[in-house]
Design a protein around this motif. Sequence first.
Motif, PDB file in Angstrom:
ATOM      1  N   UNK A 225      -6.084 -18.280  -0.797  1.00  0.00           N
ATOM      2  CA  UNK A 225      -6.712 -18.213  -2.216  1.00  0.00           C
ATOM      3  C   UNK A 225      -5.314 -17.580  -3.210  1.00  0.00           C
ATOM      4  N   UNK A 226      -4.324 -16.838  -1.898  1.00  0.00           N
ATOM      5  CA  UNK A 226      -3.080 -16.975  -3.367  1.00  0.00           C
ATOM      6  C   UNK A 226      -2.247 -18.347  -3.667  1.00  0.00           C
ATOM      7  N   UNK A 227      -2.064 -19.243  -3.280  1.00  0.00           N
ATOM      8  CA  UNK A 227      -2.273 -20.464  -3.875  1.00  0.00           C
ATOM      9  C   UNK A 227      -2.405 -21.074  -5.018  1.00  0.00           C
ATOM     10  N   UNK A 228      -4.161 -21.050  -4.646  1.00  0.00           N
ATOM     11  CA  UNK A 228      -4.125 -21.255  -5.427  1.00  0.00           C
ATOM     12  C   UNK A 228      -4.429 -20.169  -7.429  1.00  0.00           C
ATOM     13  N   UNK A 229      -4.235 -18.824  -6.784  1.00  0.00           N
ATOM     14  CA  UNK A 229      -4.110 -17.922  -8.177  1.00  0.00           C
ATOM     15  C   UNK A 229      -3.069 -18.495  -8.485  1.00  0.00           C
ATOM     16  N   UNK A 230      -1.469 -18.846  -8.248  1.00  0.00           N
ATOM     17  CA  UNK A 230      -0.465 -18.812  -8.077  1.00  0.00           C
ATOM     18  C   UNK A 230      -0.637 -20.186  -9.374  1.00  0.00           C
ATOM     19  N   UNK A 231      -1.303 -21.054  -8.622  1.00  0.00           N
ATOM     20  CA  UNK A 231      -1.274 -22.235  -9.742  1.00  0.00           C
ATOM     21  C   UNK A 231      -1.939 -22.205 -10.634  1.00  0.00           C
ATOM     22  N   UNK A 232      -2.631 -21.416 -10.685  1.00  0.00           N
ATOM     23  CA  UNK A 232      -3.720 -21.014 -12.011  1.00  0.00           C
ATOM     24  C   UNK A 232      -3.090 -19.808 -13.137  1.00  0.00           C
ATOM     25  N   UNK A 233      -2.760 -19.786 -12.347  1.00  0.00           N
ATOM     26  CA  UNK A 233      -1.127 -19.155 -13.496  1.00  0.00           C
ATOM     27  C   UNK A 233      -0.376 -19.676 -13.423  1.00  0.00           C
ATOM     28  N   UNK A 234       0.281 -20.432 -12.785  1.00  0.00           N
ATOM     29  CA  UNK A 234       1.007 -21.443 -14.050  1.00  0.00           C
ATOM     30  C   UNK A 234       0.341 -22.127 -14.664  1.00  0.00           C
ATOM     31  N   UNK A 235      -0.673 -22.977 -13.729  1.00  0.00           N
ATOM     32  CA  UNK A 235      -1.626 -23.778 -15.119  1.00  0.00           C
ATOM     33  C   UNK A 235      -1.681 -23.423 -16.407  1.00  0.00           C
ATOM     34  N   UNK A 236      -1.927 -21.795 -16.350  1.00  0.00           N
ATOM     35  CA  UNK A 236      -2.162 -20.868 -17.645  1.00  0.00           C
ATOM     36  C   UNK A 236      -0.950 -20.631 -18.631  1.00  0.00           C
ATOM     37  N   UNK A 237       0.158 -20.539 -17.818  1.00  0.00           N
ATOM     38  CA  UNK A 237       0.981 -20.592 -18.492  1.00  0.00           C
ATOM     39  C   UNK A 237       1.432 -21.698 -19.575  1.00  0.00           C
ATOM     40  N   UNK A 238       1.805 -22.728 -18.829  1.00  0.00           N
ATOM     41  CA  UNK A 238       2.373 -24.221 -19.394  1.00  0.00           C
ATOM     42  C   UNK A 238       1.796 -24.598 -20.057  1.00  0.00           C
ATOM     43  N   UNK A 239      -0.213 -23.915 -19.859  1.00  0.00           N
ATOM     44  CA  UNK A 239      -0.626 -24.305 -21.119  1.00  0.00           C
ATOM     45  C   UNK A 239      -0.410 -23.541 -22.593  1.00  0.00           C
ATOM     46  N   UNK A 240      -0.338 -22.308 -22.153  1.00  0.00           N
ATOM     47  CA  UNK A 240       0.340 -21.279 -23.110  1.00  0.00           C
ATOM     48  C   UNK A 240       1.212 -22.025 -23.924  1.00  0.00           C
ATOM     49  N   UNK A 241       2.425 -22.420 -23.175  1.00  0.00           N
ATOM     50  CA  UNK A 241       3.418 -22.881 -23.975  1.00  0.00           C
ATOM     51  C   UNK A 241       3.588 -24.271 -24.391  1.00  0.00           C
ATOM     52  N   UNK A 242       2.956 -25.293 -24.267  1.00  0.00           N
ATOM     53  CA  UNK A 242       2.368 -26.112 -24.576  1.00  0.00           C
ATOM     54  C   UNK A 242       1.678 -25.784 -26.258  1.00  0.00           C
ATOM     55  N   UNK A 243       0.564 -24.979 -26.140  1.00  0.00           N
ATOM     56  CA  UNK A 243       0.139 -24.899 -27.806  1.00  0.00           C
ATOM     57  C   UNK A 243       0.638 -23.816 -28.421  1.00  0.00           C
ATOM     58  N   UNK A 244       1.818 -23.294 -27.795  1.00  0.00           N
ATOM     59  CA  UNK A 244       3.047 -22.400 -28.826  1.00  0.00           C
ATOM     60  C   UNK A 244       3.058 -23.821 -29.455  1.00  0.00           C
ATOM     61  N   UNK A 245       3.689 -24.486 -28.802  1.00  0.00           N
ATOM     62  CA  UNK A 245       4.795 -25.634 -29.409  1.00  0.00           C
ATOM     63  C   UNK A 245       4.162 -26.453 -30.622  1.00  0.00           C
ATOM     64  N   UNK A 246       2.853 -26.708 -30.027  1.00  0.00           N
ATOM     65  CA  UNK A 246       2.160 -27.637 -30.777  1.00  0.00           C
ATOM     66  C   UNK A 246       1.613 -26.384 -32.022  1.00  0.00           C
ATOM     67  N   UNK A 247       1.409 -25.033 -32.250  1.00  0.00           N
ATOM     68  CA  UNK A 247       1.143 -24.417 -33.438  1.00  0.00           C
ATOM     69  C   UNK A 247       2.918 -24.201 -33.711  1.00  0.00           C
ATOM     70  N   UNK A 248       3.489 -24.145 -33.515  1.00  0.00           N
ATOM     71  CA  UNK A 248       5.371 -24.339 -33.803  1.00  0.00           C
ATOM     72  C   UNK A 248       5.546 -24.705 -34.952  1.00  0.00           C
ATOM     73  N   UNK A 249       5.141 -26.048 -34.612  1.00  0.00           N
ATOM     74  CA  UNK A 249       5.801 -27.534 -35.188  1.00  0.00           C
ATOM     75  C   UNK A 249       4.498 -27.768 -36.180  1.00  0.00           C
ATOM     76  N   UNK A 250       3.234 -26.987 -36.717  1.00  0.00           N
ATOM     77  CA  UNK A 250       2.318 -26.755 -37.479  1.00  0.00           C
ATOM     78  C   UNK A 250       2.099 -25.873 -38.697  1.00  0.00           C
TER      79      UNK A 250
END
Length: 224
Positions: A105-130
């Motif tokens: 459960x701890x590993x799954x929570x850490x993985x989800x947080x990492x996934x959300x963080x990477x996802x947010x960074x990707x959205x920010x990069x696209x938004x900044x470019x547009x």
Amino acid sequence: MSDFNKDEYLNDLPDMDDLSGQGAPAGADAKESHDDHADAKTDGASADKPAAADAQSQQKQTGEQTDKSNDGDDKADDTLTPLGQAKKEAAEYLEALQRERAEFINFRNRAKKEQDRFRQHGIIDVLTALLPALDDIDRIREHSEMDDSFKAVSTKIDKAFEKFGVEKFGEKGEDFDPTKHEAILHKPDPQAEKETVDTVVEAGYRIGDRVIRAARVVVASPQN
């Protein structure tokens, strides 16, 4: 040479009673002393043997106690009934399973947080470019130079960003907030009672509580 007189020689010999009172020869005394010393050594060795035997016995008992303490758990397991042994093993398996589940459960929570963080960074990069293109769309929309087809495209873009949690902010007439507004100009206004947004030059964008870009505005300020 005088004649040997047998009777005189026999008369001169000492009696046996006198000889019995004299001490034993020196050789005999030495032998008796050696025998006494040997007996003393034998008695000493005999006295040391019990002490050594006691020490060896204590060492053996200590080793047996250690072995008993190490084998205590095994003996305790041996005393359990088959049902008791099965319950003990089941409890151990349950404890191990719960520990593994908590780690997962701890590993799954850490993985989800990492996934959300990477996802947010990707959205920010696209938004900044547009951002430049989005600013141009806002200017066209403000001056009503947008036909229906272009309006449909701009609406789809806005909805796509909303789907990814991007929020657009900055409206004329709202209170000026330095945490989300960037004032590029302060304009005195006799009718203004507090600092408000007079003109939105470029809209602001944020994801959750994170401001990607502050809204660039002209602020109407009280004259006093």
